[in-house]
Scaffold this active site. Structure first.
Site, PDB file in Angstrom:
ATOM      1  NE  ARG A   1      34.126  72.398  64.997  1.00 54.56           N
ATOM      2  CZ  ARG A   1      34.739  73.140  64.090  1.00 54.56           C
ATOM      3  NH1 ARG A   1      36.060  73.028  63.943  1.00 54.56           N
ATOM      4  NH2 ARG A   1      34.079  74.012  63.363  1.00 54.56           N
TER       5      ARG A   1
ATOM      6  CG  ASN B   1      36.088  74.066  55.696  1.00 52.78           C
ATOM      7  OD1 ASN B   1      35.685  75.228  55.679  1.00 52.78           O
ATOM      8  ND2 ASN B   1      36.278  73.401  56.826  1.00 52.78           N
ATOM      9  CG  HIS B   2      32.965  72.150  58.298  1.00 52.81           C
ATOM     10  ND1 HIS B   2      33.484  71.141  59.076  1.00 52.81           N
ATOM     11  CD2 HIS B   2      33.533  73.298  58.746  1.00 52.81           C
ATOM     12  CE1 HIS B   2      34.310  71.657  59.975  1.00 52.81           C
ATOM     13  NE2 HIS B   2      34.366  72.965  59.785  1.00 52.81           N
TER      14      HIS B   2
ATOM     15  CG  HIS C   1      33.534  78.360  53.360  1.00 48.33           C
ATOM     16  ND1 HIS C   1      32.520  78.753  54.190  1.00 48.33           N
ATOM     17  CD2 HIS C   1      34.376  77.615  54.118  1.00 48.33           C
ATOM     18  CE1 HIS C   1      32.724  78.249  55.391  1.00 48.33           C
ATOM     19  NE2 HIS C   1      33.862  77.557  55.375  1.00 48.33           N
TER      20      HIS C   1
ATOM     21  CG  ASP D   1      33.149  68.058  57.931  1.00 50.46           C
ATOM     22  OD1 ASP D   1      34.353  68.188  57.648  1.00 50.46           O
ATOM     23  OD2 ASP D   1      32.520  68.871  58.638  1.00 50.46           O
TER      24      ASP D   1
ATOM     25  CG  ASP E   1      30.959  79.890  58.414  1.00 58.03           C
ATOM     26  OD1 ASP E   1      31.727  78.900  58.408  1.00 58.03           O
ATOM     27  OD2 ASP E   1      31.200  80.933  57.775  1.00 58.03           O
TER      28      ASP E   1
ATOM     29  CD  GLN F   1      32.571  79.420  62.073  1.00 56.28           C
ATOM     30  OE1 GLN F   1      33.107  78.376  61.711  1.00 56.28           O
ATOM     31  NE2 GLN F   1      31.899  79.483  63.213  1.00 56.28           N
TER      32      GLN F   1
ATOM     33  NE  ARG G   1      39.886  75.826  66.239  1.00 54.02           N
ATOM     34  CZ  ARG G   1      39.491  75.743  64.980  1.00 54.02           C
ATOM     35  NH1 ARG G   1      40.093  76.437  64.049  1.00 54.02           N
ATOM     36  NH2 ARG G   1      38.488  74.950  64.639  1.00 54.02           N
TER      37      ARG G   1
ATOM     38  CG  HIS H   1      36.924  79.369  56.153  1.00 59.15           C
ATOM     39  ND1 HIS H   1      36.689  78.094  56.634  1.00 59.15           N
ATOM     40  CD2 HIS H   1      38.282  79.504  56.069  1.00 59.15           C
ATOM     41  CE1 HIS H   1      37.868  77.491  56.828  1.00 59.15           C
ATOM     42  NE2 HIS H   1      38.832  78.326  56.508  1.00 59.15           N
TER      43      HIS H   1
ATOM     44  CG  HIS I   1      29.126  75.408  61.258  1.00 61.82           C
ATOM     45  ND1 HIS I   1      29.845  74.404  60.639  1.00 61.82           N
ATOM     46  CD2 HIS I   1      29.863  76.539  61.091  1.00 61.82           C
ATOM     47  CE1 HIS I   1      30.963  74.900  60.133  1.00 61.82           C
ATOM     48  NE2 HIS I   1      30.997  76.189  60.388  1.00 61.82           N
TER      49      HIS I   1
ATOM     50  CG  ASP J   1      31.868  75.450  56.571  1.00 55.63           C
ATOM     51  OD1 ASP J   1      32.116  74.706  55.605  1.00 55.63           O
ATOM     52  OD2 ASP J   1      32.708  75.751  57.436  1.00 55.63           O
TER      53      ASP J   1
ATOM     54  NE  ARG K   1      37.025  79.263  65.433  1.00 54.73           N
ATOM     55  CZ  ARG K   1      36.895  78.536  64.329  1.00 54.73           C
ATOM     56  NH1 ARG K   1      36.127  77.475  64.330  1.00 54.73           N
ATOM     57  NH2 ARG K   1      37.517  78.871  63.216  1.00 54.73           N
TER      58      ARG K   1
END
Length: 544
Positions: A405, A114-115, A211, A118, A39, A246, A374, A244, A41, A82, A370
C-alpha cells in the site's frame, strides 16, 4: 443477526408499499446541495504537509452548509465508502477516530466499501455504532436476506430523497475470505434494477451511493463493472455518488485539458460524467476534496446548476522570492475545527506513541507506488516476497501487489512506515507443493492482469512469461521438477483465494504460521538494514 436481517427486509418492503402512490407534489422550487467524499482510508489527521484531515473538512463543510442555508437551500452529505485501511494510527484503532469524526461532521449516509470488510464483521458492527449514521448496501446478502439496510430516505424542504447503497461484487476476492464466510456480494446492477423502480414510487430524487469504481466509457478491465456500466443498464437514478477507483470524476477530456481524470488540478473547470441521464461523480480519495453538486428541483425535474471539487488545504510547490521551493495551498487555507481537533487529538497521540518507534534503516527508497507495483516488478515487491521467503524458510514466494500500500523512504524507518506498506494484518503462510502443482499455481499468478491488485511480485524464482503463461521457471538455477517438492510462501489472504488466486488454505501441505505480515517485516528490519541493491528486480521475471 438473522432476526435483524428479516426485520430490515420487512421494514424496507413495508416502507415501499406504503408509498406506492408516489411521493406527492413539491411546493415551489427546492435548492438542494449534495456534498460528497469517498475512499477516506484512515486519513483522519492532516498529513505532514498540512493537507486534508477531518478537522479542516468539518470547517469547509460547515461553511458550505451555512452558505446554502442562507440562500434558502438544503444540504445532504454522503460518502462513497472505504473509510477503513491506510494509515496506521487509524488501522490500529479500528478506525474509531474516523467514524466518530464523521459523526461529528454530520454525515447523512455512506455506502459500504470493500475495505469495510478488512476486519471481521463484529468490528464493522462496532464501527456502525460509532458512526451513528446509516452505512448502507443493497447487494450484500447472507442466508438469502440482505445483511444491511439497502437504502435510506431523507426529506429536504418537502423533497423526498432516496439514497441506495451498493458495494462492488469484487469484495469477496479483495478481502480476507475468513471475514466474509457465508456472505454474498450480488451484482450491484441487478439489485439496482429491482430497487430503483420501487424507490421512484416514493421519492422525487433517487441517488445511488456506490463503491464500485468509475471507469471511463465503461472499460473496467479486470475489475467488476462500475458506475458507468450500471447507469447504462439501469435507468431512473438521478445521481451516483461513487468511490473505489479513487479518481476525481471530472470529464477533463471533454474540456480539452487532459485525458487523465486523475490529472485534475484544483480550480480547473469540472463537469461530472453523465450516462443514460444519470450524473456520476467521485471526489478522488483521502478527503483531498469535498465534492459539491448544486441542484434545483422544480416542476418534477432535478437540474444540476453547478458542480465543483473543493480542495481541502491541498498544496502545490511554488518558488519563493528567494528561489526556494515552498508549499502553497491552491485556495485560502481552511482553519481546523477546534471541536474536531479536541476529539481526534487523543487518538492521534495514542497512535503515534506506538508507531514512531524506529525499527530499521534503508539506504534507498523501496518503490511501492500503486500504479507501478501493480504493473511491473519493483524492489518493494521483491523485498516483501524475499522477507516472506526467508521467514518461512521457503524456496520461493509470491506477493499480491494489492497488499502493498505504500513506498518506504530512505533513512530511518519506523513501525508506522511498515504498517503503511502492509496495513491488513494478513498472516504469513506457506504450502508444500509438488512441481506439477507449483507450475499450475505459477501459471495462475502469471495470468493476473497488469493494473490489478492480484498482479504478482516474486522472489526465489526466475520466470519467463509469454501471453500470460509460464514458458520457463527455474529455482536456484534448476528447472522446476514435477516430482520434487517445493515450499511456497504466500499470505493468508492469497491462500484463502483472495484476489482470485487458487485456494490453497485447504491443501494438505498448507501451514498458517500465525505471524502477522507487518510484524515479519518489522522483525527483519530490526536485524538487517536494507540494501536496496539486494532487491533490484533485474531480469528475474521477464514478461513478453
Amino acid at each position: 443477526m438473522r432476526a435483524l436481517k428479516i426485520t430490515l427486509s420487512i421494514l424496507a418492503a413495508a416502507t415501499l408499499a406504503s408509498c406506492a402512490s408516489g411521493p406527492g407534489q413539491v411546493s415551489g422550487p427546492v435548492k438542494l446541495t449534495i456534498l460528497h467524499t469517498n475512499d477516506h482510508h484512515g486519513r483522519f489527521w492532516k498529513n505532514s504537509d498540512g493537507e486534508y484531515g477531518l478537522a479542516a473538512r468539518k470547517t469547509l463543510i460547515d461553511q458550505v452548509r451555512a452558505e446554502v442555508k442562507a440562500a434558502g437551500g438544503h444540504t445532504l452529505l454522503l460518502d462513497g465508502g472505504d473509510v477503513n485501511t491506510g494509515i496506521p494510527e487509524s488501522d490500529t484503532q479500528d478506525a474509531e477516530p474516523d467514524f466518530k469524526g464523521m459523526k461529528l461532521i454530520g454525515y447523512d449516509a455512506m455506502a459500504l466499501g470493500n475495505h469495510e470488510f478488512d476486519k471481521p464483521l463484529p468490528v464493522l458492527a462496532k464501527q456502525m455504532q460509532w458512526a451513528g449514521f446509516p452505512m448502507i448496501s443493497a447487494n450484500i446478502y447472507k442466508d438469502g436476506q440482505r445483511l444491511y439496510k439497502p437504502f435510506e430516505m431523507f426529506d429536504r424542504g418537502g423533497l423526498k430523497i432516496a439514497v441506495m447503497g451498493l458495494t462492488t461484487d469484487d469484495t469477496k476476492k479483495m478481502t480476507d475470505p475468513a471475514n466474509t464466510v457465508g456472505v454474498e456480494f450480488r451484482k450491484p446492477a441487478d439489485e439496482a434494477a429491482k430497487l430503483v423502480p420501487e424507490l421512484r414510487k416514493q421519492a422525487h430524487v433517487v441517488i445511488a451511493a456506490t463503491h464500485m469504481g468509475h471507469y471511463t466509457d465503461g472499460k473496467s478491465g479486470v475489475n467488476a463493472p462500475g458506475d458507468v456500466e450500471m447507469a447504462r443498464q439501469v435507468k431512473g437514478m438521478d445521481l451516483i455518488i461513487g468511490g473505489h477507483s479513487q479518481n476525481p470524476v471530472c470529464m477533463l477530456e471533454q474540456l480539452g485539458a487532459s485525458r487523465r481524470n486523475d490529472a485534475y488540478v484544483p480550480g480547473t473547470a469540472c463537469r461530472p460524467d453523465v450516462q443514460n441521464g444519470t450524473i456520476i461523480v467521485q471526489a478522488h480519495e483521502w478527503g483531498k476534496f469535498v465534492g459539491r453538486a448544486d441542484f434545483v428541483y422544480a416542476n418534477g425535474e432535478l437540474k444540476l446548476e453547478k458542480y465543483s471539487l473543493l480542495p481541502v488545504n491541498l498544496k502545490r510547490t511554488v518558488k519563493a522570492p528567494d528561489g526556494k521551493d515552498i508549499k502553497q495551498t491552491f485556495t485560502p487555507e481552511i482553519k481546523e475545527d477546534p471541536a474536531m481537533l479536541a476529539l481526534l487529538q487523543p487518538f492521534q497521540d495514542k497512535g503515534r506513541a506506538a508507531l514512531d518507534v524506529v525499527v530499521g534503516e534503508s539506504d534507498g527508497v523501496l518503490d511501492g507506488d500503486r500504479a507501478r507495483v501493480r504493473s511491473q516488478p519493483t524492489n518493494m515487491g521483491v523485498f516483501i516476497a524475499s522477507v516472506m521467503m526467508q521467514k518461512a524458510q521457503a524456496d520461493l514466494a509470491i506477493m499480491n501487489s494489492g497488499g502493498i500500500r505504500d513506498s518506504m523512504p530512505a533513512g530511518k524507518l519506523t513501525y508506522k512506515d511498515v504498517l503503511k506498506v502492509q496495513p491488513f494484518g494478513n498472516m504469513l503462510a506457506h504450502v508444500t507443493l509438488n512441481g506439477t502443482e507449483l507450475m499450475a499455481y505459477l501459471n495462475a499468478a502469471a495470468k493476473m492482469s497488469t493494473g490489478a491488485g492480484a498482479f504478482a511480485q516474486f522472489a526465489g524464482v526466475n520466470l519467463v512469461i509469454e501471453g500470460g503463461a509460464v514458458k520457463s521457471a527455474t529455482i536456484k538455477g534448476a528447472p522446476i521438477d514435477p516430482a520434487k517438492r517445493y515450499r511456497l510462501a504466500i499470505n493468508s489472504f492469497q491462500a484463502g483465494g483472495g484476489d482470485g488466486y487458487p485456494k490453497l488454505s485447504d491443501h494438505p501441505g498448507y501451514v498458517n504460521t500465525g505471524f502477522v505480515d507487518a510484524d515479519v517485516m518489522r522483525e527483519y528490519l530490526s536485524k538487517n538494514n536494507i540494501r536496496i541493491a539486494n532487491f533490484a528486480p533485474g531480469e528475474a521475471v521477464v514478461r513478453r
